[in-house]
Design an enzyme around this catalytic site. Sequence first.
Site: not given
Length: 422
Positions: A40, A155, A164, A207, A242, A283, A310, A335, A362-365, A386
Site C-alpha cells: 500500500s 495485505h 491493520e 504481516e 492503520d 494511522e 504514513d 519507514k 515501521s516495517h513494510r508489508s 510497528k
Amino acid sequence: MLIKRVHARQVLDSRGNPTVWAEVLTQKGAFSAMVPSGASTGKHEALELRDKDSAFGGNGVQKAVSNVNNQISKAVSGKDFSSQKELDDALIKLDGTKNKSNLGANAMLGISMSYTRALAAEKGIAVYDLVAQIAGQKRPLLPIPQLNVLNGGKHAGKENDIQEHMLMPMNFSSFSDALQAGAETYHVLKKMLKKKFGSQATLLGDEGGFVPPMENVEDRLELMLLACEEAGYGKKISIALDCASSEFFENGKYSIGAKSFSAGELSDFYAGLVEKFGIVSIEDGMAEDDWQGWKELNSKLGKKIQLVGDDLLVTNVERMKTAIEEKACNSLLLKVNQIGTVSESIDAALLAKRSNWSTVVSHRSGETEDAFIADLVVGLGCGQSKFGAPARSERVAKYNRLLQIEPQLARESVFSARILRG
Ligand code: 2PG
Ligand code: MG
C-alpha cells in the site's frame, strides 16, 4: 572510514518478490543489509526501482543492483567518508533527483544501511548506539510494539477495508513483558477465531495477522478486546489502527465495506470507534493528499489520540513541514525505504521531535530477515515500533533483535510505557 568496495545482489523478500541485498566492505570486514518493500505504497514515496521486464512479472531489481555495482561503486569505493551524513549526501548528489528515480531508493538504502553497520563496527559500538549518537539521543529506549493481529486491505486481498488492527501493550514495565502479553493475546485470538469460524480463519496475511471472514470493523475490534480480557490483560493493552485510507479513497469519498463516507463523516466514524474501543492511535485515517480531511480529523481527535501520517508524510521532511504548518497530524510513521537513506530517516525523526510529535518506526508489508529497524527504533529513543504480528520470521526477526538488545541497555532507559511526544 574508508570504504574498500561495495556490491549488491538480487534476493527475495517475504512475498517472494525480488529485493536488494547490498554489502559494504571496510578494514573491519563485510557489512550488509536488505531493503524492504511496501504494497500500500504512498504515491509521494521515493522511487523503488523495478525492472519492468519479463522476469518476476516485472518486479526484478537488477537495474538497482547494477546501479550499486557500477555507479555507486565507482563513487564510493576507495573513498573515505567521515560520517553517515557524508556518505548519504554523496549518494543523494550522485542520484541528483528529488525522488531518487535515477539510482533507485532501494539501491541507495541498501548501501546506506550497510554503511551504518560498518561504521558502528568501526567505532566498536552497537548499531543502536551509533544511531543514538547521530540523533543526539541520550536515552536509547525499547519501544511499545504495535502488533498487527488482524490483517485487512491490500495485505489480505481485500478492498475497501481497514488494513491493520493492532494490539498496543502499553502498561508494562519492560519490552519483553509487553511483547509476551501481545503474543499471548495473539494466541488467544487464534483460538477464538478457530472456534468461531474454523481453522481457515487462522491463516495469516502479509504481516502475520489473521484474516478472518469478518467484514465489520466493529466486530473485529470487539473480538480483539475480548481476546485481551481472556488473555488476562484487559485494559493493559490498547488498540491502534492503520486505516491506509488512500486505498479506499476515490472522487472525494471514502468507502469501507458497502458504506461511503465524506471526510467529515469518516472523522465522526473514527471518533465513535475511539469512544467505544479505547483506540489510542489511528494511522492514515485520511488519504495522502486530502489535507482538508486530515485537518478536520486532527482538530477533532488530535488532542485525544495519536494521529499517524504514513502515506501523508512518506518520511519526507518537506511533507512533514507542510503537515506541521497545516496542523494535519501529530505523529510520524518512519519507514526507511520511503525516503532512501538512514540520515534522512533520522532527520525526519528529529523534526518530529522538535514539533512535539511522536514517532513510530515501521516495517513494510514486504520484509526480509534484516532487523536494522529494531536498532533504529532503539537508537532514536522514540518509544514505538510497528513490526507486524508476533509471527512469521521476517516480523519476529525484529522482535528477537529487540529482545537481544533489552539486557544490554541501562536499567533507567529500558522501556517507556507511554506514548512519547517530542
Ligand atoms: C503501512 C505498511 C506497513 P505497506 O501501510 O503502514 O504496515 O504497509 O508496507 O504495504 O505500505
Ligand atoms: Mg500505513
